[in-house]
Design an enzyme around this catalytic site. Structure first.
Site, short mmCIF file in Angstrom:
data_model
loop_
_atom_site.label_atom_id
_atom_site.label_comp_id
_atom_site.label_asym_id
_atom_site.label_seq_id
_atom_site.Cartn_x
_atom_site.Cartn_y
_atom_site.Cartn_z
N LYS A 2 33.67 34.14 25.66
CA LYS A 2 35.02 34.00 26.23
C LYS A 2 36.09 34.42 25.22
O LYS A 2 35.79 34.58 24.04
CB LYS A 2 35.22 32.56 26.71
CG LYS A 2 34.25 32.16 27.83
CD LYS A 2 34.52 32.89 29.15
CE LYS A 2 33.33 32.92 30.08
NZ LYS A 2 33.06 31.69 30.82
C1 LIG Z 1 32.32 30.76 31.69
C2 LIG Z 1 32.88 30.29 32.96
C3 LIG Z 1 32.93 28.94 33.31
C4 LIG Z 1 32.20 27.84 32.56
O1 LIG Z 1 32.48 27.72 31.25
P1 LIG Z 1 31.45 26.97 30.27
O2 LIG Z 1 32.27 26.77 29.04
O3 LIG Z 1 30.29 27.88 30.07
O4 LIG Z 1 31.09 25.68 30.91
C5 LIG Z 1 33.59 28.56 34.46
N1 LIG Z 1 34.15 29.48 35.26
C6 LIG Z 1 34.11 30.79 34.98
C7 LIG Z 1 34.77 31.75 35.91
C8 LIG Z 1 33.46 31.25 33.84
O5 LIG Z 1 33.38 32.57 33.58
#
Ligand SMILES: *Cc1c(COP(=O)(O)O)cnc(C)c1O
Length: 411
Positions: free
Chosen positions: A206
């Site tokens: 991310k």
């Molecule tokens: C990565 C992601 C999540 C979840 O995040 P985590 O930190 O892995 O729990 C939720 N929504 C979207 C759209 C994502 O890409």
């Protein structure tokens, strides 16, 4: 490029190029030093660094925003819905075009995700797609819709002012999933600075990454207070402060809460990266602009939309569209892999996933735009430390691989 002798058969061949990975986290010496300092401090779990991270994060979103560090983006969304009172038998409007985390947290609470189609160009919810999904719900259960969860696909902000107006009129809370949208803004308002609550993810790929981690933000103090309690076992420290209880060891469990706190180790990495958040985004945006300039004129490809004037795109993903559809797209993934280019596909819509499809008896035509977008989407490598050479490799590989993919599928 220098040629090498292939020892298997003695032939002279071009040396294989280094692969271009789909993603590499940007980790600098300052990040490493910040983590090491926590390791040396003797305090590893939630503590002063988490607090500093929360305060710095909240400041980037504007006055009056409270931020709570958590161990994942999924936890952030779960805490937000729980605090807003979503419970068994309720409905929550979520896009089908998202990662399962957005909708699974609705199920954690015994509520049902009502999967909404998206705008095919942006991949985002619109007031029209939300209203269509709402109107398909039998009249007798419409009052059980409690919340709307927009997802800012690839980092392109949803039209939050329109979605919030719709939600306000209907009495729904708004919890936006900003896992892709950091930093991002809609009409000058930072994503996370406006709604009832917003969840961010700091998963390894991310825009800000702590390996695992997340942040939930809100402008509503009572929602922040509930999330604070539920984040750590349902322990309410204020419950004792009220009686001026002097013993440090006392605590009151007021609910069966969760174990969603972040470590100071992870927070140190987050706080360190937060300082270069805009620089990292600018580098991703520059790669995206280079891609779009190169791919705009190519037959069979559509480039992802840029943010409209006044909005800020986080450019978490570069979501190319392969207009020939899934067979050519799937083949293109393989051809690019052969050339050493890492790619991914975002997303397999939830109405096509076995769990949601079977639980709610969904069919592909329920979200036709999401289905079409899924069949065309191809996410290309996009990360801050991409070299000019890596970007050129992708730009040269895509049209060549597309031609081969089309040939082999017979388009
Ligand atoms: C990565 C992601 C999540 C979840 O995040 P985590 O930190 O892995 O729990 C939720 N929504 C979207 C759209 C994502 O890409």
């Amino acid at each position: 490029m220098t040629d090498v002798v292939d020892l298997r058969d003695g032939w002279l061949r071009p040396a294989p190029l280094d692969p271009v990975p789909f993603h590499v986290a940007s980790i600098e010496e300052d990040d490493i030093a910040a983590v090491v300092a926590v390791l040396r401090s003797g305090w590893l779990t939630t503590g002063p660094v988490c607090r500093a991270f929360e305060e710095a994060f909240a400041r980037t979103l504007g006055d009056g925003v409270e931020a709570l560090a958590v161990n994942s983006g999924t936890s952030a969304l779960h805490l937000a819905l729980e605090a807003l009172g979503v419970g068994p038998g309720d409905y929550v409007l979520t896009p089908s075009y998202t990662f399962t985390a957005t909708a699974e947290v609705v199920r954690y609470l015994g509520a049902h995700p009502l999967l909404v189609d998206v705008d095919e160009r942006t991949g985002n919810l619109t007031p029209e797609t939300v209203e269509q999904a709402y109107e398909r719900l039998p009249r007798g259960v419409r009052f059980r819709v409690k919340a709307l969860m927009p997802v800012h696909f690839a980092g392109l902000p949803c039209a939050m002012e329109q979605l919030t107006a719709l939600a306000d009129g209907a009495g729904w809370a708004v919890v936006d999933d900003a896992a892709h949208a950091l930093p991002a803004a809609r009409q000058g308002v930072p994503i996370g600075g406006g709604g009832d609550a917003t969840g961010f993810s700091f998963y390894a790929t991310k825009p800000l990454c702590t390996g695992e981690g997340g942040m939930v933000v809100t402008r509503r103090p009572e929602i922040a207070a509930r999330m604070r309690v539920m984040r750590l076992h349902g322990i309410d420290h204020d419950a004792f402060n009220r009686y001026a209880e002097p013993d440090q060891w006392r605590y009151a469990v007021v609910a069966p809460g969760f174990k969603y706190n972040l470590t100071d180790i992870a927070a140190a990495l987050g706080l360190s990266q937060l300082r270069r958040l805009h620089a990292l985004r600018d580098r991703r945006a520059a790669v995206a602009a280079t891609y779009s300039a190169a791919f705009a004129g190519i037959d069979g490809l559509d480039v992802p939309p840029d943010a409209p004037a006044g909005d800020e795109h986080a450019w978490h993903l570069y979501a190319l569209r392969v207009l020939d559809g899934p067979r050519v797209r799937n083949r293109l993934v393989q051809e690019l892999a052969r050339l050493g280019i890492g790619t991914s596909v975002h997303f397999i819509p939830l109405h096509m996933q076995p769990y949601y499809r079977d639980t709610y008896a969904l069919e592909e035509h329920e979200c036709p735009a999401a289905t079409r977008l899924h069949g065309r989407e191809l996410s290309l490598p996009l990360f801050p430390d991409m070299t000019a050479e890596q970007v050129m490799r992708v730009i040269e590989a895509v049209p060549a691989a597309l031609a081969r993919a089309r040939d082999s599928v017979g388009v």
